[in-house]
Design an enzyme around this catalytic site. Structure first.
Site, PDB file in Angstrom:
ATOM      1  N   GLN A  62      39.637  45.219  45.856  1.00  7.91           N
ATOM      2  CA  GLN A  62      40.318  46.074  44.940  1.00  7.91           C
ATOM      3  C   GLN A  62      40.327  47.397  45.849  1.00  7.91           C
ATOM      4  O   GLN A  62      39.660  47.786  45.729  1.00  7.91           O
ATOM      5  CB  GLN A  62      39.871  45.940  44.001  1.00  7.91           C
ATOM      6  CG  GLN A  62      40.106  47.007  42.681  1.00  7.91           C
ATOM      7  CD  GLN A  62      39.554  47.880  41.438  1.00  7.91           C
ATOM      8  OE1 GLN A  62      38.276  47.161  40.972  1.00  7.91           O
ATOM      9  NE2 GLN A  62      40.471  47.426  40.014  1.00  7.91           N
TER      10      GLN A  62
ATOM     11  N   SER B 290      39.330  52.802  44.644  1.00 10.86           N
ATOM     12  CA  SER B 290      39.342  54.828  44.740  1.00 10.86           C
ATOM     13  C   SER B 290      40.010  54.835  46.258  1.00 10.86           C
ATOM     14  O   SER B 290      39.355  54.513  47.597  1.00 10.86           O
ATOM     15  CB  SER B 290      37.559  54.254  44.404  1.00 10.86           C
ATOM     16  OG  SER B 290      36.815  54.013  43.231  1.00 10.86           O
TER      17      SER B 290
ATOM     18  N   SER C 128      34.361  46.510  46.656  1.00 11.19           N
ATOM     19  CA  SER C 128      33.282  45.854  46.330  1.00 11.19           C
ATOM     20  C   SER C 128      33.874  44.730  47.859  1.00 11.19           C
ATOM     21  O   SER C 128      35.329  43.747  47.493  1.00 11.19           O
ATOM     22  CB  SER C 128      32.877  44.926  44.401  1.00 11.19           C
ATOM     23  OG  SER C 128      32.637  46.378  44.203  1.00 11.19           O
TER      24      SER C 128
ATOM     25  N   GLU D 140      39.494  43.991  32.798  1.00 13.73           N
ATOM     26  CA  GLU D 140      38.550  43.637  34.076  1.00 13.73           C
ATOM     27  C   GLU D 140      37.194  43.936  32.986  1.00 13.73           C
ATOM     28  O   GLU D 140      36.628  43.411  32.728  1.00 13.73           O
ATOM     29  CB  GLU D 140      37.959  45.087  34.706  1.00 13.73           C
ATOM     30  CG  GLU D 140      36.633  45.209  35.719  1.00 13.73           C
ATOM     31  CD  GLU D 140      36.463  46.079  36.239  1.00 13.73           C
ATOM     32  OE1 GLU D 140      36.153  46.480  37.336  1.00 13.73           O
ATOM     33  OE2 GLU D 140      37.848  47.501  36.120  1.00 13.73           O
TER      34      GLU D 140
END
Length: 389
Positions: free
Chosen positions: A131, A134, A166, A249
């Site tokens: 993902q 950020s 991650s 999520e």
């Protein structure tokens, strides 16, 4: 006669429980309890093999509609699946980001061509995802993203940096939020792109964590490319799609997380008996309070199941992140002075130490507590917006 209602749910519970009992054996038996927060490095390749074994038996993407390769389970059966998986102490799955985040997003917002290209490979655990949200200057404030993408010769050319990504070191693809409208700001002009990781313009740098592991990574895009049609939703409309992903999520799978939390709480209670901390009335009260609070979190989550979670998901995130961080602190309190010593050289941590150190990040990742409180205040309670520069 076909079973319905509670009968169907109990039959399903027996089916998944029986399958797990029969299959978490042999070469997979040693994987029980492996992986999880702060321990994603454990037996990664073996857990990938386990996930593909599950796929072959039809136990991946169980919530997805049947036409997209899932089982089309009801909400109650999804809860049962995650409960039984956690109670079997089955290993952490390596395909969470594809199965629980990107897949449902593509089903809701992707084109038929995108669905046909990516969904079968997620079901089969043939392609793993990370993902790209950020950034160093845009952590929980997704609207401040500065990574840019521009169309050139039928491809998006992407430049920028993502952080806290991650499992990027294992991923084949990344869903990336990038600014595609020059001069745009905040929520406007962002697009949701699907970007291959295996290309010269992508560099992954692991981030060494307090746990001495590296689930998180920095990802640098230097003229990285992806095809023009691999934008999900409208060009410039990526913020809404990104919010939908965050809603998925925080859906049904969070119940499995809470069962794992219960196992961690049981381990803390066992440590309290072992060290004698259970005889301290203040610590005993904290353990009782932790038990009650976890049940409150579970009941709150059950009230908001199904589909995209909306702003109520911010309440769920705030509740569990604070609870889990407090559990880490409680783990060290019951461990006593021994908790200050590593379990071995050079930096071997026991499970309670890993819990404490990794849980310090819970109130930051996935949207910091400060951001969640703003969402709750402004979008649920209707309070005035916080002053912004």
């Amino acid at each position: 006669m076909e079973a319905t209602g509670l009968d169907a749910d109990e039959l399903f519970r027996a089916e998944i429980r029986g399958w797990l009992e029969q299959n978490l054996t042999g070469r997979f038996a040693a994987l029980r309890g492996r992986g999880g927060s702060g321990r994603e490095h454990e037996d990664f390749e073996a857990r990938l093999e386990w996930n593909r074994h599950m796929a072959a038996a039809g136990w991946t993407c169980v919530a997805w509609p049947k036409e997209h390769g899932g089982r089309g389970l009801s909400i109650s059966q999804q809860v049962i699946f995650h409960e039984e998986y956690a109670r079997a102490d089955a290993p952490a799955r390596v395909n969470h980001l594809g199965e629980e985040l990107l897949g449902p997003t593509l089903i809701a917002h992707g084109t038929p061509e995108q669905q046909a290209r990516f969904l079968p490979r997620i079901v089969a655990v043939e392609e793993l995802w990370c993902q790209g949200y950020s950034e160093p200057g845009a952590g929980s404030d997704l609207a401040a993203v500065s990574t840019k993408a521009a169309l050139q010769d039928g491809q998006w050319v992407i430049n920028g940096q993502k952080v806290w990504t991650s499992l990027a070191q294992h991923a084949d693809w990344c869903f990336v939020i990038a600014r595609t409208t020059p001069g745009s700001s905040r929520h406007q002009g962002l697009s949701y792109l699907l970007v291959p990781m295996d290309q010269p313009g992508v560099e992954v740098r692991p981030i060494l964590q307090l746990t001495a592991t590296s689930e998180f990574n920095e990802v640098f895009f230097d003229d990285a490319r992806t095809d023009a049609e691999l934008v999900v939703g409208a060009e410039g409309g990526g913020f809404a799609v990104a919010m939908a992903t965050l809603g998925f999520e925080r859906g049904v799978s969070t119940l499995a997380q809470q069962i794992a939390f219960r196992s961690e709480l049981d381990a803390v209670i066992a440590a309290a008996h072992r060290t004698g901390a259970i005889d301290d009335p203040l610590l005993r009260d904290r353990l009782v309070e932790a038990h009650m609070d976890l049940e409150v979190i579970r009941q709150h989550a059950l009230r908001h199941l199904g589909g995209e979670q909306g702003h109520a998901a911010s309440v769920t995130k705030l509740l569990w992140s604070q609870w889990h961080r407090s559990l880490g602190e409680l783990a060290m309190a019951v461990s006593g002075p021994q908790g200050l010593l590593t379990a071995g050289e050079p930096y071997l941590l026991d499970d309670l130490q890993t819990l404490f150190l990794f849980s310090r990040a819970d109130t930051i990742y996935g949207g910091s507590d400060e951001i969640q409180r703003n969402v709750i205040a402004e979008r649920i309670l209707g309070l005035p917006r916080e002053a912004r520069p």
